[in-house]
Write an enzyme that holds these catalytic residues in place. Sequence first.
Site, PDB file in Angstrom:
ATOM      1  N   SER A  65      48.058  25.812  47.377  1.00 29.86           N
ATOM      2  CA  SER A  65      47.211  25.030  48.285  1.00 29.86           C
ATOM      3  C   SER A  65      46.636  25.912  49.390  1.00 29.86           C
ATOM      4  O   SER A  65      47.196  26.948  49.744  1.00 29.86           O
ATOM      5  CB  SER A  65      48.013  23.901  48.931  1.00 29.86           C
ATOM      6  OG  SER A  65      48.580  23.054  47.957  1.00 29.86           O
TER       7      SER A  65
HETATM    8  N1  SAH Z   1      53.484  23.651  46.638  1.00 25.62           N
HETATM    9  C1  SAH Z   1      52.737  24.528  45.793  1.00 25.62           C
HETATM   10  C2  SAH Z   1      51.402  23.913  45.410  1.00 25.62           C
HETATM   11  C3  SAH Z   1      51.237  23.933  43.957  1.00 25.62           C
HETATM   12  S1  SAH Z   1      49.954  22.916  43.290  1.00 25.62           S
HETATM   13  C4  SAH Z   1      52.579  25.910  46.393  1.00 25.62           C
HETATM   14  O1  SAH Z   1      52.954  26.101  47.551  1.00 25.62           O
HETATM   15  O2  SAH Z   1      52.092  26.826  45.707  1.00 25.62           O
HETATM   16  C5  SAH Z   1      50.883  21.529  42.707  1.00 25.62           C
HETATM   17  C6  SAH Z   1      51.974  21.803  41.718  1.00 25.62           C
HETATM   18  O3  SAH Z   1      52.499  20.533  41.308  1.00 25.62           O
HETATM   19  C7  SAH Z   1      51.509  22.470  40.414  1.00 25.62           C
HETATM   20  O4  SAH Z   1      52.249  23.636  40.221  1.00 25.62           O
HETATM   21  C8  SAH Z   1      51.808  21.420  39.344  1.00 25.62           C
HETATM   22  O5  SAH Z   1      52.217  21.975  38.102  1.00 25.62           O
HETATM   23  C9  SAH Z   1      52.924  20.638  39.986  1.00 25.62           C
HETATM   24  N2  SAH Z   1      53.130  19.293  39.440  1.00 25.62           N
HETATM   25  C10 SAH Z   1      52.206  18.379  39.039  1.00 25.62           C
HETATM   26  N3  SAH Z   1      52.802  17.258  38.581  1.00 25.62           N
HETATM   27  C11 SAH Z   1      54.157  17.456  38.705  1.00 25.62           C
HETATM   28  C12 SAH Z   1      55.313  16.673  38.397  1.00 25.62           C
HETATM   29  N4  SAH Z   1      55.229  15.466  37.851  1.00 25.62           N
HETATM   30  N5  SAH Z   1      56.519  17.214  38.664  1.00 25.62           N
HETATM   31  C13 SAH Z   1      56.648  18.442  39.201  1.00 25.62           C
HETATM   32  N6  SAH Z   1      55.607  19.228  39.510  1.00 25.62           N
HETATM   33  C14 SAH Z   1      54.370  18.750  39.269  1.00 25.62           C
END
Ligand code: SAH
Length: 214
Positions: A65
Amino acid sequence: MTRSSPHKLEKAEKLARELQSKGIRDERVLAAIACIPREVFVDEALADMAYLDRPLPIEAGQTISQPYTVARQTELLQLLPGDKVLEIGTGSGYQAAILCEMGAEVYSIERYRELHVQAKETLSKLGYTPHLFHGDGFEGLPDHAPYDKILITAAPEEIPPKLKAQLRIGGRMVLPLGGRERQLMTVVKRLSETHYSTTEHGDYIFVPMKKGTE
Ligand code: SAH
């Protein structure tokens, strides 16, 4: 905590000042941003862009993000040291590092195994010790519930019921809520066994929260 060269941290400090000028007020959030080398959470080829206030691509078609968004979500969480926090969407691990740096006990779930494995490696190299799980965030982690705070970093279309149930009474959940186009940053407070309140905090764009694991 100093874990990186002063040069890199200078860039992280500059990023923290930029976020402050964009309206982030929580000094503890800014201090955490200032001491974490964001470049280690992205591909080497993107290292030059790691301290821009921009989202960046990571493996599996996901994104780390935008720093402003990370800071804003963390600020809305009103974190206290020692809080037990459940993060949904470990992704690169950057947000989890911020939460650890602020003294939280962090549980984080990622649905893509490759991201989970990579984040584990990155965070342990930096000396952080969150509890990381490969799984479906819609299920939460009932064995470790209740959580003082829950932070969702992918967008569900509705507030996941199992996560609401795993929030401590008096706890807060921060999530981007809505369909694929854009989402409304939402804070859910659990007032009692059965009552919750919600407030809205502006539009954002996140990757969708998807069921199951890969
Ligand atoms: N917090 C992260 C942001 C990653 S983007 C950072 O600091 O880099 C959001 C993430 O949520 C992605 O990696 C995606 O694979 C994950 N995601 C989406 N749906 C999900 C679910 N049901 N359970 C766990 N992770 C999920």
